[in-house]
Scaffold this motif. Structure first.
Motif, PDB file in Angstrom:
ATOM      1  N   GLY A 228      13.431  68.325  -7.059  1.00 50.95           N
ATOM      2  CA  GLY A 228      14.690  68.293  -7.180  1.00 50.95           C
ATOM      3  C   GLY A 228      15.784  68.338  -6.066  1.00 50.95           C
ATOM      4  N   LYS A 229      15.195  67.828  -5.034  1.00 47.66           N
ATOM      5  CA  LYS A 229      16.036  67.677  -3.600  1.00 47.66           C
ATOM      6  C   LYS A 229      16.801  66.419  -3.419  1.00 47.66           C
ATOM      7  CE  LYS A 229      13.573  70.997  -0.984  1.00 47.66           C
ATOM      8  NZ  LYS A 229      12.711  71.334   0.231  1.00 47.66           N
ATOM      9  N   THR A 230      17.519  66.096  -2.689  1.00 45.38           N
ATOM     10  CA  THR A 230      18.688  64.901  -2.342  1.00 45.38           C
ATOM     11  C   THR A 230      18.030  64.143  -1.297  1.00 45.38           C
ATOM     12  OG1 THR A 230      20.035  66.159  -0.686  1.00 45.38           O
ATOM     13  CG2 THR A 230      20.395  66.627  -3.221  1.00 45.38           C
ATOM     14  N   VAL A 231      18.869  63.248  -0.912  1.00 47.80           N
ATOM     15  CA  VAL A 231      18.454  62.117   0.043  1.00 47.80           C
ATOM     16  C   VAL A 231      18.648  62.799   1.439  1.00 47.80           C
ATOM     17  CG1 VAL A 231      20.761  60.901   0.558  1.00 47.80           C
ATOM     18  CG2 VAL A 231      18.541  59.571   0.748  1.00 47.80           C
ATOM     19  N   PHE A 232      19.362  63.892   1.379  1.00 51.48           N
ATOM     20  CA  PHE A 232      19.925  64.509   2.604  1.00 51.48           C
ATOM     21  C   PHE A 232      18.623  65.334   2.958  1.00 51.48           C
ATOM     22  CE2 PHE A 232      23.951  63.597   0.562  1.00 51.48           C
ATOM     23  CZ  PHE A 232      24.211  62.583   1.670  1.00 51.48           C
ATOM     24  N   ASP A 233      17.739  65.524   2.190  1.00 52.01           N
ATOM     25  CA  ASP A 233      16.578  66.637   2.506  1.00 52.01           C
ATOM     26  C   ASP A 233      15.444  65.560   3.164  1.00 52.01           C
ATOM     27  OD1 ASP A 233      17.714  69.068   1.500  1.00 52.01           O
ATOM     28  OD2 ASP A 233      17.578  68.301  -0.504  1.00 52.01           O
ATOM     29  N   LEU A 234      15.517  64.259   3.286  1.00 53.13           N
ATOM     30  CA  LEU A 234      14.477  63.308   3.569  1.00 53.13           C
ATOM     31  C   LEU A 234      14.369  63.819   5.347  1.00 53.13           C
ATOM     32  CD1 LEU A 234      15.189  59.861   2.359  1.00 53.13           C
ATOM     33  CD2 LEU A 234      13.343  61.296   1.843  1.00 53.13           C
ATOM     34  N   PRO A 235      13.083  63.908   5.683  1.00 54.53           N
ATOM     35  CA  PRO A 235      13.248  64.035   7.188  1.00 54.53           C
ATOM     36  C   PRO A 235      13.759  62.823   7.930  1.00 54.53           C
ATOM     37  CG  PRO A 235      10.917  64.145   5.900  1.00 54.53           C
ATOM     38  CD  PRO A 235      12.012  63.751   4.907  1.00 54.53           C
ATOM     39  N   ASP A 236      14.171  63.263   9.143  1.00 49.48           N
ATOM     40  CA  ASP A 236      14.992  62.315  10.048  1.00 49.48           C
ATOM     41  C   ASP A 236      14.048  61.067  10.334  1.00 49.48           C
ATOM     42  OD1 ASP A 236      17.729  62.757  10.298  1.00 49.48           O
ATOM     43  OD2 ASP A 236      17.570  64.245  11.569  1.00 49.48           O
ATOM     44  N   ASP A 237      12.974  61.307  10.570  1.00 48.03           N
ATOM     45  CA  ASP A 237      12.097  60.263  11.027  1.00 48.03           C
ATOM     46  C   ASP A 237      10.963  59.926   9.935  1.00 48.03           C
ATOM     47  OD1 ASP A 237      10.511  62.548  10.426  1.00 48.03           O
ATOM     48  OD2 ASP A 237       9.270  62.491  12.217  1.00 48.03           O
ATOM     49  N   SER A 238      11.521  59.691   8.623  1.00 54.08           N
ATOM     50  CA  SER A 238      10.814  59.215   7.483  1.00 54.08           C
ATOM     51  C   SER A 238      10.835  57.815   7.632  1.00 54.08           C
ATOM     52  CB  SER A 238      11.192  59.623   6.184  1.00 54.08           C
ATOM     53  OG  SER A 238      12.356  59.017   5.569  1.00 54.08           O
ATOM     54  N   PRO A 239       9.901  57.045   6.978  1.00 58.81           N
ATOM     55  CA  PRO A 239       9.742  55.594   7.336  1.00 58.81           C
ATOM     56  C   PRO A 239      11.177  54.916   6.671  1.00 58.81           C
ATOM     57  CG  PRO A 239       7.823  56.576   6.378  1.00 58.81           C
ATOM     58  CD  PRO A 239       8.701  57.752   6.653  1.00 58.81           C
ATOM     59  N   ALA A 240      11.701  55.486   5.716  1.00 59.91           N
ATOM     60  CA  ALA A 240      12.951  55.006   5.017  1.00 59.91           C
ATOM     61  C   ALA A 240      14.021  54.974   5.772  1.00 59.91           C
ATOM     62  CB  ALA A 240      13.092  55.167   3.518  1.00 59.91           C
ATOM     63  N   THR A 241      14.129  56.191   6.031  1.00 63.27           N
ATOM     64  CA  THR A 241      15.348  56.495   7.182  1.00 63.27           C
ATOM     65  C   THR A 241      15.344  55.675   8.311  1.00 63.27           C
ATOM     66  OG1 THR A 241      14.570  58.657   7.816  1.00 63.27           O
ATOM     67  CG2 THR A 241      15.968  59.158   6.182  1.00 63.27           C
ATOM     68  N   LEU A 242      14.333  55.865   8.915  1.00 63.99           N
ATOM     69  CA  LEU A 242      14.408  55.099  10.172  1.00 63.99           C
ATOM     70  C   LEU A 242      14.514  53.414  10.108  1.00 63.99           C
ATOM     71  CD1 LEU A 242      11.357  56.381  11.891  1.00 63.99           C
ATOM     72  CD2 LEU A 242      13.443  56.998  12.493  1.00 63.99           C
ATOM     73  N   ALA A 243      14.113  52.961   8.918  1.00 60.92           N
ATOM     74  CA  ALA A 243      14.322  51.717   8.626  1.00 60.92           C
ATOM     75  C   ALA A 243      15.860  51.367   8.122  1.00 60.92           C
ATOM     76  CB  ALA A 243      13.589  51.078   7.536  1.00 60.92           C
ATOM     77  N   ALA A 244      16.373  52.203   7.401  1.00 57.87           N
ATOM     78  CA  ALA A 244      18.052  52.084   7.110  1.00 57.87           C
ATOM     79  C   ALA A 244      18.767  52.175   8.325  1.00 57.87           C
ATOM     80  CB  ALA A 244      18.225  53.377   5.978  1.00 57.87           C
ATOM     81  N   ARG A 245      18.355  53.021   9.188  1.00 55.15           N
ATOM     82  CA  ARG A 245      19.232  53.260  10.462  1.00 55.15           C
ATOM     83  C   ARG A 245      19.272  51.668  11.118  1.00 55.15           C
ATOM     84  NH1 ARG A 245      16.977  58.323  13.251  1.00 55.15           N
ATOM     85  NH2 ARG A 245      17.718  58.904  11.110  1.00 55.15           N
ATOM     86  N   GLU A 246      18.249  50.860  11.346  1.00 53.62           N
ATOM     87  CA  GLU A 246      18.337  49.475  11.814  1.00 53.62           C
ATOM     88  C   GLU A 246      19.211  48.616  10.956  1.00 53.62           C
ATOM     89  OE1 GLU A 246      14.455  47.963  12.589  1.00 53.62           O
ATOM     90  OE2 GLU A 246      13.802  49.709  13.649  1.00 53.62           O
ATOM     91  N   MET A 247      19.256  48.765   9.620  1.00 54.16           N
ATOM     92  CA  MET A 247      19.958  48.195   8.784  1.00 54.16           C
ATOM     93  C   MET A 247      21.313  48.239   8.935  1.00 54.16           C
ATOM     94  SD  MET A 247      17.815  47.947   5.495  1.00 54.16           S
ATOM     95  CE  MET A 247      16.251  47.236   5.512  1.00 54.16           C
ATOM     96  N   VAL A 248      21.797  49.590   9.203  1.00 55.36           N
ATOM     97  CA  VAL A 248      23.000  49.927   9.660  1.00 55.36           C
ATOM     98  C   VAL A 248      23.516  49.319  10.738  1.00 55.36           C
ATOM     99  CG1 VAL A 248      24.854  51.866  10.037  1.00 55.36           C
ATOM    100  CG2 VAL A 248      22.989  51.919   8.071  1.00 55.36           C
ATOM    101  N   ASP A 249      22.810  49.350  11.813  1.00 52.75           N
ATOM    102  CA  ASP A 249      23.295  48.645  13.250  1.00 52.75           C
ATOM    103  C   ASP A 249      23.561  47.118  12.715  1.00 52.75           C
ATOM    104  OD1 ASP A 249      22.688  50.525  14.821  1.00 52.75           O
ATOM    105  OD2 ASP A 249      20.484  50.040  15.296  1.00 52.75           O
ATOM    106  N   GLN A 250      22.686  46.619  11.990  1.00 56.19           N
ATOM    107  CA  GLN A 250      22.909  45.194  11.807  1.00 56.19           C
ATOM    108  C   GLN A 250      24.262  44.911  10.773  1.00 56.19           C
ATOM    109  OE1 GLN A 250      19.488  42.454  10.844  1.00 56.19           O
ATOM    110  NE2 GLN A 250      18.518  44.153  10.429  1.00 56.19           N
ATOM    111  N   ILE A 251      24.442  45.795  10.088  1.00 54.17           N
ATOM    112  CA  ILE A 251      25.592  45.661   9.020  1.00 54.17           C
ATOM    113  C   ILE A 251      26.852  45.965   9.653  1.00 54.17           C
ATOM    114  CG2 ILE A 251      26.845  46.671   6.948  1.00 54.17           C
ATOM    115  CD1 ILE A 251      24.042  47.416   5.710  1.00 54.17           C
ATOM    116  N   LEU A 252      26.979  46.863  10.662  1.00 51.16           N
ATOM    117  CA  LEU A 252      27.987  47.057  11.395  1.00 51.16           C
ATOM    118  C   LEU A 252      28.176  46.423  12.717  1.00 51.16           C
ATOM    119  CD1 LEU A 252      28.124  51.247  11.347  1.00 51.16           C
ATOM    120  CD2 LEU A 252      29.149  49.526   9.746  1.00 51.16           C
ATOM    121  N   GLY A 253      26.971  45.546  12.931  1.00 56.91           N
ATOM    122  CA  GLY A 253      27.037  44.806  14.120  1.00 56.91           C
ATOM    123  C   GLY A 253      27.224  45.542  15.326  1.00 56.91           C
ATOM    124  N   THR A 254      26.316  46.784  15.353  1.00 55.03           N
ATOM    125  CA  THR A 254      26.289  47.661  16.564  1.00 55.03           C
ATOM    126  C   THR A 254      24.874  47.517  17.362  1.00 55.03           C
ATOM    127  OG1 THR A 254      25.363  49.498  15.217  1.00 55.03           O
ATOM    128  CG2 THR A 254      28.035  49.485  15.888  1.00 55.03           C
TER     129      THR A 254
END
Ligand SMILES: Nc1ncnc2c1ncn2[C@@H]1O[C@H](COP(=O)(O)OP(=O)(O)OP(=O)(O)O)[C@@H](O)[C@H]1O
Ligand SMILES: [Mg+2]
Length: 254
Positions: A228-254
């Protein structure tokens, strides 16, 4: 103001990706984020731990009552007041939450829906928010009624199945049909076997969409759901959070 809409066939991971991208924007210290749960089942709110937030449907009820009780006020005044109150009550850590809820679209709410759209547009086009993230339920038709018909980035979540990939083109067709302007079409493969990713990428490119990459199957989701936890409880280095990080780079053009 950047409006991001998350689309795709049922169950592909729209809500999950909306939550992951929101988490990443907050982690980067981005401010002025409004997350809208446009799904009647309110799954995004649960994944973010923001279930207590009042809904637009609640507001529509209040609006009707105040119209009767305060005939001296204009409809737009009442609506703006209620909308401001709603956003204040929806304040979360690092973002605001807005739940669309049920009860919209039924005939008797028609005029109110028009007002809602007017106020919503004013809010999203104002300077309060830098990002609007919308977890969309049924597709573009649904969203065209709620926004000014402009979505900067449509992020379509898919797996490698034919049915899911067919929705890529359909979303574009429907957007054109209902006059929703979409700046960028992005495609994200979710929970997809690595040997099937090529097909997703090829299909995306054949439609002129940008392929953002893949979110791998991540067992941490089962764990947070179970507890019953939330997305904010995911480990910082979990596969999904790491992949999302790269996507935000692309979306924001950073
Ligand atoms: N990368 C992933 N790894 C593991 N589980 C995932 C992943 N992405 C999504 N899931 C799980 O798959 C299920 C469906 O995901 P989600 O609710 O995000 O899909 P959806 O497209 O929003 O569905 P709906 O169409 O019902 O709104 C959820 O139980 C979620 O936890
Ligand atoms: Mg969902």
């Amino acid at each position: 103001m950047k409006i991001l809409g998350f689309f795709g066939k049922g169950g592909t991971g729209k809500t999950t990706l909306t939550a992951l991208i929101l988490r990443e924007l907050i982690r980067r210290g981005e401010e002025g984020i409004l997350a809208a749960d446009a799904d009647a089942n309110e799954c995004l709110a649960a994944l973010l731990g923001a279930e207590g937030t009042p809904t637009l449907s609640n507001m529509l009820q209040k609006y009707k009552r105040q119209r009767e009780e305060s005939p001296e006020l204009t409809g737009l005044d009442i609506f703006q007041n209620l909308f401001d109150a709603l956003l204040m009550e929806g304040e979360q850590e690092g973002y605001d939450m807005l739940i669309m809820g049920r009860g919209e679209g039924s005939g008797c709410f028609c005029a109110v829906n028009d007002l809602l759209q007017a106020v919503f547009e004013k809010t999203v086009e104002g300077e309060t928010y830098n990002y609007l993230l919308m977890d969309c339920e049924a597709g573009v038709e649904h969203i065209a009624r709620k926004t000014s018909g402009k979505i900067h980035d449509a992020i379509i979540v898919t797996d490698a199945s034919k049915v899911s990939l067919d929705t890529l083109k359909r979303i574009k067709d429907v957007a054109e049909e209902v006059g929703t302007q979409i700046g960028n079409y992005y495609v994200v493969a979710n929970k997809t076997r690595p040997d099937m990713l090529e097909k997703v990428e090829k299909t995306a490119k054949s439609l002129g969409f940008k392929y953002l990459g893949a979110i791998p199957e991540d067992t941490n989701f089962t764990e947070i759901a179970y507890q019953g936890k939330t997305v904010f409880d995911l480990p910082d280095d979990s596969p999904a959070t790491l992949a999302a990080r790269e996507m935000v780079d692309q979306i924001l053009g950073t």
